[in-house]
Design a protein around this motif. Structure first.
Motif, short mmCIF file in Angstrom:
data_model
loop_
_atom_site.label_atom_id
_atom_site.label_comp_id
_atom_site.label_asym_id
_atom_site.label_seq_id
_atom_site.Cartn_x
_atom_site.Cartn_y
_atom_site.Cartn_z
N ILE A 195 0.29 7.66 4.66
CA ILE A 195 -0.21 6.42 4.09
C ILE A 195 -1.13 6.76 2.92
O ILE A 195 -2.12 7.46 3.08
CB ILE A 195 -0.99 5.58 5.14
CG1 ILE A 195 -0.12 5.34 6.37
CG2 ILE A 195 -1.45 4.27 4.52
CD1 ILE A 195 1.19 4.61 6.11
N LEU A 196 -0.76 6.28 1.74
CA LEU A 196 -1.62 6.40 0.57
C LEU A 196 -2.32 5.06 0.40
O LEU A 196 -1.69 4.01 0.55
CB LEU A 196 -0.81 6.73 -0.68
CG LEU A 196 -0.25 8.15 -0.82
CD1 LEU A 196 0.90 8.40 0.14
CD2 LEU A 196 0.22 8.40 -2.24
N ALA A 197 -3.61 5.10 0.12
CA ALA A 197 -4.36 3.86 -0.03
C ALA A 197 -5.20 3.91 -1.31
O ALA A 197 -5.82 4.93 -1.62
CB ALA A 197 -5.27 3.64 1.18
N PHE A 198 -5.21 2.80 -2.04
CA PHE A 198 -6.12 2.64 -3.17
C PHE A 198 -7.48 2.22 -2.62
O PHE A 198 -7.55 1.35 -1.74
CB PHE A 198 -5.62 1.55 -4.12
CG PHE A 198 -4.36 1.88 -4.86
CD1 PHE A 198 -4.34 2.88 -5.82
CD2 PHE A 198 -3.18 1.18 -4.62
CE1 PHE A 198 -3.18 3.17 -6.54
CE2 PHE A 198 -2.01 1.46 -5.32
CZ PHE A 198 -2.02 2.46 -6.27
N THR A 199 -8.56 2.79 -3.14
CA THR A 199 -9.90 2.33 -2.74
C THR A 199 -10.89 2.47 -3.89
O THR A 199 -10.81 3.41 -4.68
CB THR A 199 -10.42 3.09 -1.50
OG1 THR A 199 -11.75 2.64 -1.20
CG2 THR A 199 -10.45 4.60 -1.71
N SER A 209 4.26 2.39 3.13
CA SER A 209 4.29 3.63 3.93
C SER A 209 5.39 4.58 3.46
O SER A 209 6.36 4.16 2.82
CB SER A 209 4.51 3.29 5.41
OG SER A 209 5.77 2.68 5.58
N ALA A 210 5.22 5.87 3.75
CA ALA A 210 6.23 6.87 3.39
C ALA A 210 6.31 7.92 4.48
O ALA A 210 5.38 8.06 5.29
CB ALA A 210 5.87 7.53 2.05
N TYR A 237 6.67 2.53 10.90
CA TYR A 237 5.32 2.05 10.60
C TYR A 237 5.36 0.53 10.50
O TYR A 237 5.49 -0.05 9.43
CB TYR A 237 4.82 2.69 9.31
CG TYR A 237 3.33 2.59 9.11
CD1 TYR A 237 2.45 3.31 9.92
CD2 TYR A 237 2.79 1.81 8.10
CE1 TYR A 237 1.08 3.25 9.72
CE2 TYR A 237 1.43 1.74 7.89
CZ TYR A 237 0.58 2.46 8.70
OH TYR A 237 -0.79 2.40 8.51
N THR A 238 5.24 -0.14 11.65
CA THR A 238 5.36 -1.60 11.73
C THR A 238 4.12 -2.28 11.16
O THR A 238 3.06 -1.65 11.03
CB THR A 238 5.51 -2.01 13.20
OG1 THR A 238 4.32 -1.60 13.90
CG2 THR A 238 6.73 -1.36 13.85
N GLU A 243 -1.85 -2.58 10.48
CA GLU A 243 -3.12 -3.27 10.66
C GLU A 243 -4.08 -2.43 11.49
O GLU A 243 -5.27 -2.30 11.17
CB GLU A 243 -2.87 -4.63 11.34
CG GLU A 243 -4.10 -5.52 11.45
CD GLU A 243 -4.70 -5.90 10.10
OE1 GLU A 243 -5.93 -6.13 10.05
OE2 GLU A 243 -3.96 -5.96 9.09
N ASP A 244 -3.56 -1.82 12.56
CA ASP A 244 -4.36 -0.97 13.44
C ASP A 244 -4.93 0.23 12.67
O ASP A 244 -6.11 0.56 12.76
CB ASP A 244 -3.48 -0.49 14.61
CG ASP A 244 -4.26 0.38 15.61
OD1 ASP A 244 -5.39 0.00 15.96
OD2 ASP A 244 -3.72 1.42 16.03
#
Length: 421
Positions: A195-199, A209-210, A237-238, A243-244
């Motif tokens: 999971i890559l996330a922008f912050t 997801s990948a 990755y549901t 969310e979890d």
């Protein structure tokens, strides 16, 4: 605006490809770049780790934005130095990037902020590390504490492999200073997801997801590599899982780093194992993953420059990020012998005829006269979109079939786990 991309691999080619689509961008430089990148940006002969050289170039060319691909310049403080010079740069500070630069630090932060991960111990000497392995038994995981180009993690099926890994890392220094300490972890079973996330240091927006394929051979056999391919999104990755992970892992990580005085702005990569007792963190990276960036960028609808500017302004919460409702698959074509030693300079045949839904991202390529030749272990990331993962796989391998070079090898099962679902 003028943009400088730091790095010269497949990830950087994907970033350049995405950045030049922005109406805000009129010129992209890449340092050092590669043969493929040179066809869409001006490549500059400055090593990605030469921070002084990059800073001097950015000042001279009046660069409006610098985007950093690899981990070493980030952990060496390129962001701190550019910001001190009043230049805009996208990536975490040296202090924040240490979450990738030291696995021991990452583990300490996870423990302190109750982020689920494998049980572990950190060792600064080989003998107690080996004693611990003998007590714990196998399978077990041995990690060099520092940066080792994605190869510093040994999943040991038996005690002897684990002991040998400790000796190689700590005594024979196969990863140099990265092996001053080792982290020894319990072996987690399950399926891996990236999971890559922008912050912007406060707000977080995860990307699609990948799933990476780290082992060199089909069916996840053989040694770890920097990544032999990836696909996005990962059906395992549901939305409920997403969310979890956002609430229990990604947000607490960003908040924890902030409270440690390591405010994190940029892309945070979270490598997860989906275990029987829930998702657990395997590793953090302080930047875009490689090869995950290639399929993820192909699915990003929103202008990447808009996202970066919102992050640098601390206004990510106001930025909408949209994705194409498709799938994308990246198949890495590697040099013979990779991830071990390999020869360079092999002429690459069959480039330049990719279909519109496909893109051949260059990783380890250079020019020899007019010929494009191999210059790295991972040579090309053949990436394609489709309405489903199955269609994207078919499109990617159709492009793979057009390309050849001496010693070329690749996995033929990228994305198979998605089909099995």
């Amino acid at each position: 605006m003028k943009v400088l991309v730091v790095g010269g691999g497949g990830r950087e080619h994907a970033l350049v490809w995405k950045l030049i689509q922005s109406p805000k961008v009129n010129k992209v430089f890449c340092a050092p770049g590669n043969a493929g990148i040179s066809q869409m940006a001006e490549c500059i002969e400055i090593n990605a780790e030469d921070i002084e050289g990059l800073l001097s170039f950015a000042k001279k060319e009046k660069i409006d934005l610098t985007v950093v691909g690899p981990e070493i310049p980030l952990t060496n403080g390129i962001v701190n130095q550019f910001q001190a010079a009043g230049l805009k740069i996208f990536g975490p500070s040296k202090e924040a990037a240490e979450i990738e630069g030291s696995k021991a630090l990452a583990k300490r932060i996870m423990g302190k902020y109750q982020i689920p991960t494998a049980q572990y111990q950190v060792f600064e000497e080989a003998a107690p590390a080996i004693d611990y392995i003998r007590k714990q038994g196998a399978p077990i995981v041995v990690k060099a504490d520092g940066l080792a180009a994605g190869k510093g993690v040994i999943v040991a099926p038996d005690e002897e492999t684990a002991v040998n890994a400790v000796q190689e890392i700590m005594e024979n220094k196969v990863f140099g200073q990265a092996g001053t300490r080792v982290v020894i972890e319990e072996f987690l079973e399950g399926e891996e997801v990236s999971i890559l996330a922008f912050t912007d240091g406060e707000h977080v927006i995860p990307m699609i997801s990948a799933q990476d394929h780290k082992r060199v051979f089909n069916d996840d056999q053989g040694p770890n590599t920097g990544g032999m391919g990836a696909y996005a999104p990962a059906p395992v990755y549901t939305p409920e899982l997403a969310e979890d992970v956002l609430e229990r892992i990604i947000k607490p990580t960003v908040a924890g780093l902030k409270s440690e005085g390591r405010t994190y702005q940029g892309v945070l990569y979270v490598g997860l194992m989906l275990t029987g007792s829930g998702p657990k963190v395997l590793e953090y990276n302080a930047r875009f993953g490689d090869p995950e960036t290639q399929p993820v960028m192909m699915l990003l609808k929103t202008d990447l420059v808009d996202i970066i500017q919102a992050i640098l302004a601390g206004e990510l919460s106001r930025q909408e990020i949209l994705w194409y409702d498709e799938a994308a698959v990246c198949v890495v074509l590697a040099s013979g012998g990779y991830p071990g030693s390999y020869e360079k300079g092999m002429k690459i045949q069959g480039l330049g005829s990719a279909q519109s839904e496909s893109m051949v991202f260059h990783a380890g390529t250079s020019f020899a006269g007019n010929d494009i030749v191999t210059s790295g272990g991972r040579v090309l990331g053949v990436t394609a979109k489709g309405n489903s993962v199955a269609e994207a796989i078919k499109n990617a391998y159709r492009e793979v079939d057009k390309i050849s070079f001496q010693g070329m090898h690749y996995r033929t099962d990228i994305g198979k786990k998605a089909l099995d679902r």
